[in-house]
Design an enzyme around this catalytic site. Sequence first.
Site, PDB file in Angstrom:
ATOM      1  N   ASP A   8      36.720  33.474  39.949  1.00 52.14           N
ATOM      2  CA  ASP A   8      35.933  34.835  40.959  1.00 52.14           C
ATOM      3  C   ASP A   8      34.419  34.699  40.290  1.00 52.14           C
ATOM      4  O   ASP A   8      34.107  34.875  41.174  1.00 52.14           O
ATOM      5  CB  ASP A   8      36.324  35.934  40.419  1.00 52.14           C
ATOM      6  CG  ASP A   8      37.648  36.949  41.714  1.00 52.14           C
ATOM      7  OD1 ASP A   8      38.406  35.544  41.789  1.00 52.14           O
ATOM      8  OD2 ASP A   8      38.270  37.356  41.211  1.00 52.14           O
ATOM      9  N   GLY A  37      41.483  36.235  31.845  1.00 50.43           N
ATOM     10  CA  GLY A  37      40.232  36.980  32.422  1.00 50.43           C
ATOM     11  C   GLY A  37      39.850  37.967  31.806  1.00 50.43           C
ATOM     12  O   GLY A  37      39.882  38.522  30.702  1.00 50.43           O
ATOM     13  N   MET A  65      39.657  34.242  47.109  1.00 51.91           N
ATOM     14  CA  MET A  65      39.654  34.956  46.168  1.00 51.91           C
ATOM     15  C   MET A  65      37.806  35.802  45.899  1.00 51.91           C
ATOM     16  O   MET A  65      37.270  34.920  46.057  1.00 51.91           O
ATOM     17  CB  MET A  65      39.548  34.008  44.703  1.00 51.91           C
ATOM     18  CG  MET A  65      41.129  33.756  44.601  1.00 51.91           C
ATOM     19  SD  MET A  65      41.279  32.407  45.866  1.00 51.91           S
ATOM     20  CE  MET A  65      40.552  31.692  44.231  1.00 51.91           C
ATOM     21  N   GLY A  66      38.095  36.972  44.945  1.00 50.36           N
ATOM     22  CA  GLY A  66      37.155  37.722  45.433  1.00 50.36           C
ATOM     23  C   GLY A  66      37.141  38.675  45.017  1.00 50.36           C
ATOM     24  O   GLY A  66      37.456  39.603  46.276  1.00 50.36           O
ATOM     25  N   ILE A 124      44.713  27.663  46.170  1.00 56.84           N
ATOM     26  CA  ILE A 124      43.078  26.363  45.534  1.00 56.84           C
ATOM     27  C   ILE A 124      43.568  27.237  43.614  1.00 56.84           C
ATOM     28  O   ILE A 124      43.153  26.284  43.176  1.00 56.84           O
ATOM     29  CB  ILE A 124      41.879  27.900  45.784  1.00 56.84           C
ATOM     30  CG1 ILE A 124      41.658  27.486  46.666  1.00 56.84           C
ATOM     31  CG2 ILE A 124      41.218  27.763  44.847  1.00 56.84           C
ATOM     32  CD1 ILE A 124      40.691  28.205  47.956  1.00 56.84           C
ATOM     33  N   ARG A 125      44.274  28.482  43.697  1.00 53.07           N
ATOM     34  CA  ARG A 125      44.448  28.447  41.923  1.00 53.07           C
ATOM     35  C   ARG A 125      45.358  27.721  41.144  1.00 53.07           C
ATOM     36  O   ARG A 125      45.552  27.388  40.111  1.00 53.07           O
ATOM     37  CB  ARG A 125      45.283  29.701  41.832  1.00 53.07           C
ATOM     38  CG  ARG A 125      44.330  30.737  41.756  1.00 53.07           C
ATOM     39  CD  ARG A 125      45.195  32.281  41.924  1.00 53.07           C
ATOM     40  NE  ARG A 125      46.402  32.100  41.571  1.00 53.07           N
ATOM     41  CZ  ARG A 125      46.601  33.847  40.676  1.00 53.07           C
ATOM     42  NH1 ARG A 125      45.854  34.728  40.791  1.00 53.07           N
ATOM     43  NH2 ARG A 125      47.798  33.164  40.360  1.00 53.07           N
ATOM     44  N   GLY A 165      40.656  41.190  31.427  1.00 57.10           N
ATOM     45  CA  GLY A 165      41.741  42.108  30.734  1.00 57.10           C
ATOM     46  C   GLY A 165      42.036  41.232  29.160  1.00 57.10           C
ATOM     47  O   GLY A 165      42.224  41.828  28.412  1.00 57.10           O
TER      48      GLY A 165
HETATM   49  P1  ATP Z   1      42.423  37.869  35.607  1.00 62.53           P
HETATM   50  O1  ATP Z   1      42.424  39.028  35.873  1.00 62.53           O
HETATM   51  O2  ATP Z   1      41.705  36.832  35.883  1.00 62.53           O
HETATM   52  O3  ATP Z   1      43.908  37.735  36.157  1.00 62.53           O
HETATM   53  P2  ATP Z   1      42.973  38.812  33.215  1.00 62.53           P
HETATM   54  O4  ATP Z   1      43.354  38.628  31.951  1.00 62.53           O
HETATM   55  O5  ATP Z   1      42.165  40.507  33.963  1.00 62.53           O
HETATM   56  O6  ATP Z   1      42.959  37.816  34.251  1.00 62.53           O
HETATM   57  P3  ATP Z   1      45.107  41.106  33.266  1.00 62.53           P
HETATM   58  O7  ATP Z   1      46.440  40.835  34.527  1.00 62.53           O
HETATM   59  O8  ATP Z   1      44.559  41.768  33.981  1.00 62.53           O
HETATM   60  O9  ATP Z   1      44.686  39.474  33.881  1.00 62.53           O
HETATM   61  O10 ATP Z   1      45.534  40.372  31.687  1.00 62.53           O
HETATM   62  C1  ATP Z   1      46.179  39.887  31.203  1.00 62.53           C
HETATM   63  C2  ATP Z   1      46.313  40.367  29.476  1.00 62.53           C
HETATM   64  O11 ATP Z   1      46.088  40.990  28.903  1.00 62.53           O
HETATM   65  C3  ATP Z   1      47.824  40.994  30.380  1.00 62.53           C
HETATM   66  O12 ATP Z   1      48.959  40.615  28.574  1.00 62.53           O
HETATM   67  C4  ATP Z   1      47.752  42.555  29.652  1.00 62.53           C
HETATM   68  O13 ATP Z   1      48.678  43.677  28.774  1.00 62.53           O
HETATM   69  C5  ATP Z   1      46.402  42.098  28.717  1.00 62.53           C
HETATM   70  N1  ATP Z   1      45.250  43.824  28.977  1.00 62.53           N
HETATM   71  C6  ATP Z   1      44.643  44.002  29.994  1.00 62.53           C
HETATM   72  N2  ATP Z   1      43.795  44.569  30.201  1.00 62.53           N
HETATM   73  C7  ATP Z   1      43.729  45.157  28.684  1.00 62.53           C
HETATM   74  C8  ATP Z   1      43.023  46.059  27.703  1.00 62.53           C
HETATM   75  N3  ATP Z   1      42.208  47.225  28.774  1.00 62.53           N
HETATM   76  N4  ATP Z   1      43.641  46.342  26.345  1.00 62.53           N
HETATM   77  C9  ATP Z   1      44.320  45.584  26.133  1.00 62.53           C
HETATM   78  N5  ATP Z   1      44.486  44.392  26.451  1.00 62.53           N
HETATM   79  C10 ATP Z   1      44.773  44.392  28.292  1.00 62.53           C
HETATM   80 MG    MG Z   2      41.437  41.152  35.306  1.00 61.80          MG
END
Ligand code: ATP
Ligand code: MG
Length: 492
Positions: free
Chosen positions: A231, A200, A274-275, A389-390, A202
């Site tokens: 989402d 996602g 979700m959302g 759902i997930r 992150g």
């Molecule tokens: P979702 O929110 O859809 O579940 P996501 O990818 O946003 O997915 P997170 O848990 O926020 O989920 O992040 C996943 C991975 O990305 C983690 O290992 C986290 O350390 C890394 N990560 C999140 N934000 C950052 C950032 N700003 N810079 C570097 N790495 C990040």
């Molecule tokens: Mg996220």
Amino acid sequence: KIKPLVSRQNRPAVVAVRASNQNVHNDGFVLEDVPHLTNFLPDLPSYPNPLKKSQAYAVVKQTFVSPEDAVAQNIVLQKDSPRGVHFRRAGPREKVYFKSDEVRACIVTCGGLCPGINTVIREIVCGLSYMYGVDEILGIEGGYRGFYSKNTLTLSPKVVNDIHKRGGTILRTSRGGHDTNKIVDNIEDRGINQVYIIGGDGTQKGAALIYKEVEKRGLQVAVAGIPKTIDNDIAVIDKSFGFDTAVEEAQRAINAAHVEVESVENGVGIVKLMGRYSGFISMYATLASRDVDCCLIPESPFYLEGPGGLFEFIERQLKENGHMVIVVAEGAGQEFVAQSMPAVDEKDASGNRLLLDIGLWLTQKIKDHFTKVQKMMINMKYIDPTYMIRAIPSNGSDNIYCTLLAHSAVHGAMAGFTGFTVGPVNSRHAYIPIARVTETQKTVKLTDRMWARLLASTNQPSFLNCSEVLHHQEKAGRKTTEVINSERTTST
Ligand code: ATP
Ligand code: MG
């Protein structure tokens, strides 16, 4: 199987020089290009694409995508208006920058679960293997930290053959643990030259950092992101994978709620979907189901009491129909829950703040209002199907979609593109600079026709007075949904 490589200390120093990625033309045509390995490793040799010899592609009229092809972000234009932003069209290129037997690819999955992750993994593996003859593919287990905790899985078409029928991710996932230097050290140490990152917002931010570090070190490594969010809140792209499946499955929960409340007197069903920041799943599930009387999303603030409020609407529905179903997105009404709960500041391992449970809060509020204030017997049913759902495997249309995403990523990495995310823009798959999909989030536009269609379909209040109510709340020092949502997210 992947051989250890040349040690980090012995690698030649390469200085990264990269041209600007935005090319603006006279007629207002803007190409937001993605980086290419030759931008900072100009001496890279190129090879004919092995697809030329592939049986499958022998019948295709035009096997390769023209380097000039671009996908327009705006397709509805007025006469004389600038042509606007374009992205490079995805697909196989005539020349590739990796010899098949030199490719060492790896795949990692991070963040929360979403239907279709296994299909994307499967199709990256099969795409690399069947289209490009690559046979060194490594699965990094347990998210970003798997790079340096050395948990890996050797992947082949045989290993991944059946995984699309299962939910979850065979590579496992995690939150937190992103350490750019340790990850890139490990990529170097393992001799990996193609990194496929599924996750996602992150995760994509993490992917952008990996790409930057790879570029800084001058490594011939293609970094490709495949955006994952159930989402559907990823900017630029039409839709994220798993979304269709989620909408379909959400209807089963809505149907269950409807059956329950229809069978009792004054039944009120609440389904939490979700959302966190955007109400797409709730909006689409509501439109698809037709059993929903009211849909509450983070983008549309609502209020409970007084004329035009939720209580008044529920009372009317119960009088007229004897039952009603409310769908509420998890990020909706956070300002209400925040007011009635002691200040908590919990975060998950990735640093995301946890959301408060609007579903439980709403159930209690409605129950209290009707039994204590209105002196009316009501039957509340609260359903939270989020994890169900997930966890399901993706449906047919998502499976096809995941295949296209995975193949686009494979063609892009083989062609030497890097620091890109794949996804359809106006139905055409494109390579999009990673930063473009992480800088903003897509939300439901209340002024768009889709929300108007929903209001017309449910006949629910539009809560238009709400801005006034919220204005007073803000004046009284209370945070709005927008502010609270920007600070919080779930523990998914
Ligand atoms: P979702 O929110 O859809 O579940 P996501 O990818 O946003 O997915 P997170 O848990 O926020 O989920 O992040 C996943 C991975 O990305 C983690 O290992 C986290 O350390 C890394 N990560 C999140 N934000 C950052 C950032 N700003 N810079 C570097 N790495 C990040
Ligand atoms: Mg996220």
